[in-house]
Enzyme design. Structure first.
Site, PDB file in Angstrom:
ATOM      1  N   PHE A  13       0.824   9.796   2.512  1.00  0.00           N
ATOM      2  CA  PHE A  13       0.424  10.464   3.755  1.00  0.00           C
ATOM      3  C   PHE A  13      -0.567  11.604   3.458  1.00  0.00           C
ATOM      4  O   PHE A  13      -1.725  11.566   3.889  1.00  0.00           O
ATOM      5  CB  PHE A  13       1.707  10.955   4.455  1.00  0.00           C
ATOM      6  N   ILE A  14      -0.150  12.590   2.687  1.00  0.00           N
ATOM      7  CA  ILE A  14      -1.040  13.730   2.414  1.00  0.00           C
ATOM      8  C   ILE A  14      -2.184  13.296   1.491  1.00  0.00           C
ATOM      9  O   ILE A  14      -3.342  13.670   1.682  1.00  0.00           O
ATOM     10  CB  ILE A  14      -0.249  14.912   1.794  1.00  0.00           C
ATOM     11  N   ASP A  33      -1.385   5.297  -7.475  1.00  0.00           N
ATOM     12  CA  ASP A  33      -0.218   5.194  -6.592  1.00  0.00           C
ATOM     13  C   ASP A  33       0.499   3.870  -6.831  1.00  0.00           C
ATOM     14  O   ASP A  33      -0.153   2.829  -6.976  1.00  0.00           O
ATOM     15  CB  ASP A  33      -0.674   5.286  -5.117  1.00  0.00           C
ATOM     16  N   GLY A  38       3.819   5.057  -0.121  1.00  0.00           N
ATOM     17  CA  GLY A  38       2.446   5.031   0.388  1.00  0.00           C
ATOM     18  C   GLY A  38       2.106   3.624   0.851  1.00  0.00           C
ATOM     19  O   GLY A  38       2.928   2.716   0.749  1.00  0.00           O
ATOM     20  N   ALA A 119       1.699  19.645  -6.392  1.00  0.00           N
ATOM     21  CA  ALA A 119       2.280  19.787  -5.046  1.00  0.00           C
ATOM     22  C   ALA A 119       3.781  20.011  -5.179  1.00  0.00           C
ATOM     23  O   ALA A 119       4.518  19.127  -5.588  1.00  0.00           O
ATOM     24  CB  ALA A 119       2.012  18.543  -4.217  1.00  0.00           C
ATOM     25  N   TYR A 152      16.147  16.907  -5.173  1.00  0.00           N
ATOM     26  CA  TYR A 152      14.707  17.026  -4.900  1.00  0.00           C
ATOM     27  C   TYR A 152      14.231  18.457  -5.192  1.00  0.00           C
ATOM     28  O   TYR A 152      13.240  18.660  -5.882  1.00  0.00           O
ATOM     29  CB  TYR A 152      14.460  16.644  -3.443  1.00  0.00           C
ATOM     30  N   LYS A 156      11.530  19.582  -8.139  1.00  0.00           N
ATOM     31  CA  LYS A 156      10.282  20.309  -7.867  1.00  0.00           C
ATOM     32  C   LYS A 156      10.278  21.668  -8.586  1.00  0.00           C
ATOM     33  O   LYS A 156       9.245  22.133  -9.038  1.00  0.00           O
ATOM     34  CB  LYS A 156      10.097  20.486  -6.357  1.00  0.00           C
TER      35      LYS A 156
HETATM   36  P1  NAD Z   1       4.324  10.232   0.601  1.00  0.00           P
HETATM   37  O1  NAD Z   1       5.615   9.573   0.302  1.00  0.00           O
HETATM   38  O2  NAD Z   1       3.492   9.656   1.671  1.00  0.00           O
HETATM   39  O3  NAD Z   1       3.455  10.397  -0.730  1.00  0.00           O
HETATM   40  C1  NAD Z   1       3.955  10.254  -2.031  1.00  0.00           C
HETATM   41  C2  NAD Z   1       3.134   9.175  -2.699  1.00  0.00           C
HETATM   42  O4  NAD Z   1       3.551   9.055  -4.072  1.00  0.00           O
HETATM   43  C3  NAD Z   1       3.336   7.793  -2.047  1.00  0.00           C
HETATM   44  O5  NAD Z   1       2.082   7.219  -1.773  1.00  0.00           O
HETATM   45  C4  NAD Z   1       4.097   7.004  -3.111  1.00  0.00           C
HETATM   46  O6  NAD Z   1       3.815   5.618  -3.053  1.00  0.00           O
HETATM   47  C5  NAD Z   1       3.614   7.678  -4.372  1.00  0.00           C
HETATM   48  N1  NAD Z   1       4.515   7.490  -5.516  1.00  0.00           N
HETATM   49  C6  NAD Z   1       5.877   7.609  -5.555  1.00  0.00           C
HETATM   50  N2  NAD Z   1       6.335   7.340  -6.769  1.00  0.00           N
HETATM   51  C7  NAD Z   1       5.250   7.046  -7.552  1.00  0.00           C
HETATM   52  C8  NAD Z   1       5.069   6.673  -8.912  1.00  0.00           C
HETATM   53  N3  NAD Z   1       6.113   6.563  -9.746  1.00  0.00           N
HETATM   54  N4  NAD Z   1       3.818   6.447  -9.352  1.00  0.00           N
HETATM   55  C9  NAD Z   1       2.741   6.561  -8.508  1.00  0.00           C
HETATM   56  N5  NAD Z   1       2.860   6.898  -7.231  1.00  0.00           N
HETATM   57  C10 NAD Z   1       4.086   7.144  -6.748  1.00  0.00           C
HETATM   58  O7  NAD Z   1       4.699  11.746   0.941  1.00  0.00           O
HETATM   59  P2  NAD Z   1       3.728  12.992   1.248  1.00  0.00           P
HETATM   60  O8  NAD Z   1       4.351  13.682   2.384  1.00  0.00           O
HETATM   61  O9  NAD Z   1       2.324  12.590   1.321  1.00  0.00           O
HETATM   62  O10 NAD Z   1       3.978  13.890  -0.073  1.00  0.00           O
HETATM   63  C11 NAD Z   1       2.965  14.189  -1.021  1.00  0.00           C
HETATM   64  C12 NAD Z   1       3.415  15.352  -1.901  1.00  0.00           C
HETATM   65  O11 NAD Z   1       3.609  16.512  -1.097  1.00  0.00           O
HETATM   66  C13 NAD Z   1       4.727  15.103  -2.627  1.00  0.00           C
HETATM   67  O12 NAD Z   1       4.647  15.630  -3.935  1.00  0.00           O
HETATM   68  C14 NAD Z   1       5.742  15.893  -1.821  1.00  0.00           C
HETATM   69  O13 NAD Z   1       6.830  16.300  -2.605  1.00  0.00           O
HETATM   70  C15 NAD Z   1       4.891  17.059  -1.347  1.00  0.00           C
HETATM   71  N6  NAD Z   1       5.441  17.672  -0.121  1.00  0.00           N
HETATM   72  C16 NAD Z   1       5.307  17.052   1.096  1.00  0.00           C
HETATM   73  C17 NAD Z   1       5.824  17.670   2.241  1.00  0.00           C
HETATM   74  C18 NAD Z   1       5.692  17.071   3.616  1.00  0.00           C
HETATM   75  O14 NAD Z   1       6.152  17.693   4.577  1.00  0.00           O
HETATM   76  N7  NAD Z   1       5.066  15.935   3.812  1.00  0.00           N
HETATM   77  C19 NAD Z   1       6.493  18.909   2.127  1.00  0.00           C
HETATM   78  C20 NAD Z   1       6.644  19.462   0.867  1.00  0.00           C
HETATM   79  C21 NAD Z   1       6.092  18.857  -0.250  1.00  0.00           C
END
Ligand code: NAD
Length: 328
Positions: A13-14, A33, A38, A119, A152, A156
């Site tokens: 997403f991000i 990824d 994702g 992140a 989690y 982190k």
């Molecule tokens: P997301 O699940 O959409 O993104 C995480 C991505 O990592 C996914 O595309 C997933 O396929 C990929 N991934 C997971 N395991 C993997 C691996 N072993 N190898 C390669 N890719 C892998 O979630 P997001 O919300 O986009 O989160 C992105 C980052 O931001 C994360 O580190 C998350 O902890 C951090 N974060 C997000 C939020 C939020 O509110 N969305 C809040 C705090 C922190």
């Protein structure tokens, strides 16, 4: 000067929004990824570009990480297991991916002298009972290891410790962004994220399920503001420091359900479900309030969120409507 940027979690997403912003600014983007949470749908319009490269592999593979870090000028490390539901269901997988994956990325960034943004998450603060603004140096308050949600937060926190340690001991050029709730188009509701879950239920005229009594509050930041903050931090040159990124507009989750329902023009019922009914016994502990202090990032790079919660909800509702229509 833009060069080559690696985004781990670039199909997420991000990550996908960040990829779009970097491409817009003239960067060539490599996305690593495993497409677990994702999706290719997130990358619609990017995969056919010559300046965008998707590598479907795991961040747990040292050979892949090494090659990509070597090739790129800067690294945004976003790949992680995310989402309360996934974490409660698979705490071991969460710990392994989030700690070992980060260890790999940091190792090769140190070895090849590449700047990295890690992140992190507001979960690192743990459970603060008071309603104070959370500043980066606030104490961390955690529950027991039997409450799996803390896996989690701990993963982190270890990521942060490791990045700061390699900065001190081995000269790693790193910056840490502690993200508070980030929302917007493309976020999946599949793993427990509240806004996409509410929006999808409201549009489908299904009940909006509030966990707990709905009095817990959250602040939601639009993903476009978040990725602007990530890029600003990367460009700042500040090293070995951590910054909150988030909105300060607070809403109770029960109130959020009502707002989503009204905005979506839905007549869905709002139901309240005890945590014990949603998550296995004792695995979940709710956090009541979480509002970031954004003084530090404001002073460093002049960042502040620009989008209100109403704008965010309009955006997510419009996105979900068009998705449902396209699928129909
Ligand atoms: P997301 O699940 O959409 O993104 C995480 C991505 O990592 C996914 O595309 C997933 O396929 C990929 N991934 C997971 N395991 C993997 C691996 N072993 N190898 C390669 N890719 C892998 O979630 P997001 O919300 O986009 O989160 C992105 C980052 O931001 C994360 O580190 C998350 O902890 C951090 N974060 C997000 C939020 C939020 O509110 N969305 C809040 C705090 C922190």
């Amino acid at each position: 000067m833009p060069g080559k940027a690696l985004i781990t979690g670039g199909a997420g997403f991000i990550g996908s929004h960040l990829a779009e912003l970097l491409l817009e600014q003239g960067w060539e983007v490599y996305a690593l990824d495993d497409v677990s949470t994702g999706s290719m749908e997130n990358l619609a319009g990017l995969t056919e570009r010559d300046d965008f490269h998707l590598v479907v592999e795991s961040v747990l593979s040292p050979a892949v990480v090494s090659e990509l870090v070597h090739k790129c000028d800067v690294v945004y490390h976003l790949a992680a297991v995310v989402g309360v539901q996934l974490i409660v269901e698979q705490p071991g997988h969460t710990l392994l991916t989030n700690i070992q994956g980060t260890e790999n990325v940091l190792e090769y960034c140190t070895k090849f002298g590449k700047r990295v943004l890690v992140a992190s998450s507001s979960e690192v603060y743990g459970d603060h009972p008071e309603e104070q603004l959370l500043a980066e140096d606030a104490r961390r308050i955690y529950g027991p290891t039997t409450a799996r949600r803390w896996a989690y937060a701990d993963s982190k926190a270890i990521d942060e410790f490791l990045a700061l340690a390699w900065h001190e001991e081995r000269g790693l050029d790193c910056i840490i962004a502690r993200l508070f709730n980030t929302v917007g188009p493309r976020q999946s509701g599949q793993y427990g994220m509240v806004i996409p879950r509410f929006v999808s239920s409201a549009l489908g005229e299904r009940p909006l399920e509030v966990h707990g009594d709905g009095m817990q509050t959250r602040c939601f930041c639009h993903v476009s503001d978040t990725v602007r903050g990530l890029m600003g931090l990367m460009d700042s040159g500040v090293s070995g420091a951590l910054f909150n990124i988030g909105s300060q507009e607070r809403i109770a989750i029960g109130e959020l359900a009502k707002r989503v329902r009204a905005k979506a023009g839905s007549s869905s019922e709002i139901t309240f479900v005890p945590y014990e009914d949603v998550f296995p016994h004792g695995s979940m502990e709710e956090m009541f309030h979480r509002v970031p202090s954004i003084e530090k990032i404001g002073a460093a790079i002049g960042w502040a969120p620009t989008k209100t919660l109403d704008e965010i909800l309009d955006d997510v509702i419009a996105f979900e409507r068009s998705r449902v229509e396209t699928a129909a």
